[in-house]
Design a protein around this motif. Structure first.
Motif, PDB file in Angstrom:
ATOM      1  N   GLU A 321     -58.799  21.185 -73.183  1.00  0.00           N
ATOM      2  CA  GLU A 321     -57.446  21.280 -72.633  1.00  0.00           C
ATOM      3  C   GLU A 321     -56.556  22.237 -73.422  1.00  0.00           C
ATOM      4  O   GLU A 321     -55.375  22.414 -73.089  1.00  0.00           O
ATOM      5  CB  GLU A 321     -56.809  19.887 -72.619  1.00  0.00           C
ATOM      6  N   SER A 322     -57.110  22.874 -74.453  1.00  0.00           N
ATOM      7  CA  SER A 322     -56.324  23.760 -75.298  1.00  0.00           C
ATOM      8  C   SER A 322     -55.963  25.046 -74.568  1.00  0.00           C
ATOM      9  O   SER A 322     -56.542  25.377 -73.524  1.00  0.00           O
ATOM     10  CB  SER A 322     -57.110  24.106 -76.567  1.00  0.00           C
ATOM     11  N   ASN A 323     -55.027  25.787 -75.140  1.00  0.00           N
ATOM     12  CA  ASN A 323     -54.633  27.061 -74.540  1.00  0.00           C
ATOM     13  C   ASN A 323     -55.789  28.056 -74.527  1.00  0.00           C
ATOM     14  O   ASN A 323     -55.881  28.906 -73.639  1.00  0.00           O
ATOM     15  CB  ASN A 323     -53.448  27.659 -75.308  1.00  0.00           C
ATOM     16  N   ALA A 324     -56.679  27.963 -75.505  1.00  0.00           N
ATOM     17  CA  ALA A 324     -57.803  28.898 -75.584  1.00  0.00           C
ATOM     18  C   ALA A 324     -58.793  28.675 -74.449  1.00  0.00           C
ATOM     19  O   ALA A 324     -59.346  29.633 -73.891  1.00  0.00           O
ATOM     20  CB  ALA A 324     -58.514  28.756 -76.928  1.00  0.00           C
ATOM     21  N   TYR A 387     -74.049  28.622 -87.939  1.00  0.00           N
ATOM     22  CA  TYR A 387     -73.646  28.443 -86.540  1.00  0.00           C
ATOM     23  C   TYR A 387     -73.796  29.771 -85.799  1.00  0.00           C
ATOM     24  O   TYR A 387     -73.023  30.700 -85.980  1.00  0.00           O
ATOM     25  CB  TYR A 387     -72.205  27.951 -86.455  1.00  0.00           C
ATOM     26  N   VAL A 388     -74.817  29.870 -84.940  1.00  0.00           N
ATOM     27  CA  VAL A 388     -75.059  31.064 -84.142  1.00  0.00           C
ATOM     28  C   VAL A 388     -74.314  30.936 -82.818  1.00  0.00           C
ATOM     29  O   VAL A 388     -74.382  29.896 -82.153  1.00  0.00           O
ATOM     30  CB  VAL A 388     -76.570  31.249 -83.888  1.00  0.00           C
ATOM     31  N   SER A 389     -73.598  31.993 -82.433  1.00  0.00           N
ATOM     32  CA  SER A 389     -72.840  31.974 -81.181  1.00  0.00           C
ATOM     33  C   SER A 389     -72.625  33.414 -80.724  1.00  0.00           C
ATOM     34  O   SER A 389     -72.971  34.356 -81.445  1.00  0.00           O
ATOM     35  CB  SER A 389     -71.495  31.261 -81.377  1.00  0.00           C
ATOM     36  N   TYR A 390     -72.068  33.588 -79.541  1.00  0.00           N
ATOM     37  CA  TYR A 390     -71.761  34.934 -79.047  1.00  0.00           C
ATOM     38  C   TYR A 390     -70.547  34.893 -78.126  1.00  0.00           C
ATOM     39  O   TYR A 390     -70.163  33.840 -77.613  1.00  0.00           O
ATOM     40  CB  TYR A 390     -72.963  35.574 -78.359  1.00  0.00           C
ATOM     41  N   LEU A 395     -67.652  30.827 -75.755  1.00  0.00           N
ATOM     42  CA  LEU A 395     -68.528  30.129 -76.704  1.00  0.00           C
ATOM     43  C   LEU A 395     -68.026  30.254 -78.133  1.00  0.00           C
ATOM     44  O   LEU A 395     -68.068  29.281 -78.907  1.00  0.00           O
ATOM     45  CB  LEU A 395     -69.959  30.666 -76.586  1.00  0.00           C
ATOM     46  N   ASN A 396     -67.564  31.433 -78.519  1.00  0.00           N
ATOM     47  CA  ASN A 396     -67.062  31.585 -79.887  1.00  0.00           C
ATOM     48  C   ASN A 396     -65.815  30.739 -80.124  1.00  0.00           C
ATOM     49  O   ASN A 396     -65.600  30.235 -81.241  1.00  0.00           O
ATOM     50  CB  ASN A 396     -66.766  33.056 -80.191  1.00  0.00           C
ATOM     51  N   ASP A 397     -64.997  30.582 -79.086  1.00  0.00           N
ATOM     52  CA  ASP A 397     -63.810  29.730 -79.229  1.00  0.00           C
ATOM     53  C   ASP A 397     -64.217  28.287 -79.504  1.00  0.00           C
ATOM     54  O   ASP A 397     -63.619  27.613 -80.351  1.00  0.00           O
ATOM     55  CB  ASP A 397     -62.949  29.805 -77.959  1.00  0.00           C
TER      56      ASP A 397
END
Length: 540
Positions: A321-324, A387-390, A395-397
């Motif tokens: 529910e965040s702004n991001a 922590y792997v992400s892209y 996903l990074n957020d």
């Protein structure tokens, strides 16, 4: 007695010039290797009267298009309007014909006879015969083990395929029974290619779709042109597929007029701007995707207490529910979306958000900070999770937010953010502790193939998870044909995964397309295998 399912009539064939089979290459080799300048092409209609579309997309697997090599390449092949499969999904995730016309299945569900549509041609002018379909499926057996698209998940390598060109049918005889092989054959990995006449599968694969490759420029994109042999009218003469680095780049390009159409812009503020602007249309599909982070049980996260504490430490509702995130995800705790009919409302979540309980769980297990540096230790080592992400679909957020929550309970996190290809290669190699990604959960019409990710005997078990109860239930699912009983088993499988704390669930994602007034209509499908299609039309 055989069960006969008619899947529809053959589409009317568009009148086109007959190209010499095998002599009409989809791409000039020199142009493909050197690329071309796409900046001079005008949107909608250029000065020559051509109808042109500029389409901004995320780049996956360097934009390659070989279905036998990588899953993302298979998706590229279908998403770019080049390739089609025997069957496809509608927005209710029901199987419909595509290159197939009808099929028969034996009582034991091991013999599938598929009638092909008449008159289908590849973009090089070659007729799509039963022999060519067999050659395409046979190639997956040969090339599949060399890549990571794992076609054996959809059709066992032991299957025997025969072709009858006179009857225009293929017959697939399998050793194991398939509940619905047509759903498996709808997956992009199973898309049909012209094996004999394709010279470069990486960038010039020949398919039956409405568009074909004219040129490719590495890290830039493709220039596509209409397939003159397509069975329907193709709306655009030319399509420029432009690779965009992230959601912000796609939004800026759309606002500036550099592109006419973009998929999956995920910046909440940008989406609201487009929704409030009459010059743009936002099309959103109800999602069957789950964003989730694998927990690698081959490393420090083999400790079950640590995994449980991680789940309890994160406030998923607040993040979603965040702004991001802005509501683009719906929070949930299971690997399957709550909108699917697999008993989500009956599941129990033992690891609801509770920071104090998470800390107590760790304290009681003697996973504590002994040197006062703020990081807890396990087996004498600081817990510092890789922590792997892209940067796609937020996903990074999510990963950033997870790291902040974990810091509150004394768990360290080191971000390892790169491309989607980096994420995938590190997942397959097991080079991670947490690995964030976003998967379609019913890619074959139901979640059987997706749930194989946690089946210990599957090649897709990338996280080292093993639970005998889960394996037994999964094998029951493979053997069960009754829909109600299958739904009950799937509910039980979900509960086992929830109880064992196998993944951090971001939530359930909705896909989108946004387009300018240069486009008359575009649509994002629930199964977002289908991007560039004849549905996307220029403004009148």
């Amino acid at each position: 007695m055989k069960k006969l399912l008619a899947l529809g009539m053959s589409a009317a064939m568009a009148v086109s010039a007959l190209a010499a089979c095998g002599n009409n290459s989809s791409t000039d080799n020199k142009t493909a290797s050197t690329g071309k300048d796409t900046s001079t092409t005008q949107s909608s209609n250029d000065s020559s009267g051509e109808k042109v579309l500029k389409f901004g997309v995320q780049m996956y697997s360097d934009g390659l298009i070989d279905p036998a090599s990588q899953t993302n390449e298979a998706w590229n092949y279908m998403r770019f309007g080049i390739g089609e499969s025997l069957f496809k999904f509608n927005d209710n995730m029901e199987v419909e014909p595509w290159l197939a016309d009808s099929y028969e299945v034996s009582e034991d569900h091991k013999t599938w006879t598929i009638k092909l549509k008449d008159g289908i041609k590849f973009s090089d002018g070659c007729e799509m015969t039963a022999s060519k379909v067999k050659a395409s499926l046979d190639r997956l057996k040969e090339e599949g083990p060399k890549g990571s698209s794992t076609p054996e998940k959809y059709l066992e390598y032991e299957a025997e395929i025969t072709a009858d060109d006179d009857a225009n049918t293929i017959t697939i005889v399998t050793q194991k029974a398939y509940v619905d092989l047509t759903g498996n054959l709808a997956n992009p990995v199973m898309a049909i290619v012209d094996v004999d006449d394709t010279k470069d599968f990486s960038n010039e694969t020949i398919g039956t779709g409405p568009y074909k490759v004219e040129s490719f420029k590495d890290q830039v994109g493709y220039t596509m042109v209409a397939n003159e042999n397509y069975r329907e009218e193709v709306p655009y003469d030319k399509v420029e597929i432009l690779f965009m680095g992230d959601a912000s780049a796609k939004a800026m390009a759309l606002k500036s007029g550099q592109i006419d159409l973009a998929e999956n812009i995920t910046n909440v503020s940008d989406i609201k701007d487009f929704q409030d602007n009459d010059d743009f249309t936002v099309d959103i599909a109800s999602g069957v995707r789950t964003g989730f982070s694998w927990m690698n049980q081959n490393g420090v996260l083999k400790n079950e207490t640590l995994r449980k504490a991680i789940l309890m430490a994160i406030d998923y509702d607040t993040i979603c529910e965040s702004n991001a995130i802005g509501g683009l995800y719906t929070a949930g705790f299971s690997v399957l979306p709550s909108t699917l009919s697999y008993g989500y409302d009956k599941l129990k979540n033992p690891y609801a958000y509770d920071v104090d309980a998470a800390k107590k769980l760790l304290d009681d297990a003697k996973i504590v900070d002994t040197d006062g540096d703020g990081i807890r230790e396990l087996d004498g080592e600081n817990i510092n999770l890789k922590y792997v992400s892209y940067e796609n679909r937020l996903l990074n957020d999510f990963s950033d937010a997870h790291a902040q929550y974990l810091a509150e309970i004394g768990i360290g996190v080191t971000a390892d953010y790169g491309s989607s290809d980096d994420q995938w290669s590190k997942l397959v190699a097991g080079e991670y502790d947490l690995n964030n990604n976003n998967w379609t959960t019913v890619g074959t019409g139901d979640p059987t193939e997706y749930l194989a990710n946690w089946y210990s005997k599957s090649e897709a078990d990338y996280c080292g998870y093993k639970n005998d109860e889960y394996d037994k239930l999964y094998e029951e699912l493979l053997a069960e044909f009754d829909a109600d009983k299958r739904a009950e088993i799937i509910q039980k499988l979900q509960q086992v995964l929830v109880d064992d704390a196998v993944a951090v669930i971001d939530g359930y994602y909705n896909s989108s397309m946004i387009y300018s007034k240069n486009v008359g209509y575009a649509h994002i499908h629930t199964a977002d295998y289908y991007w560039l299609s004849t549905e996307i039309t220029p403004a009148k």
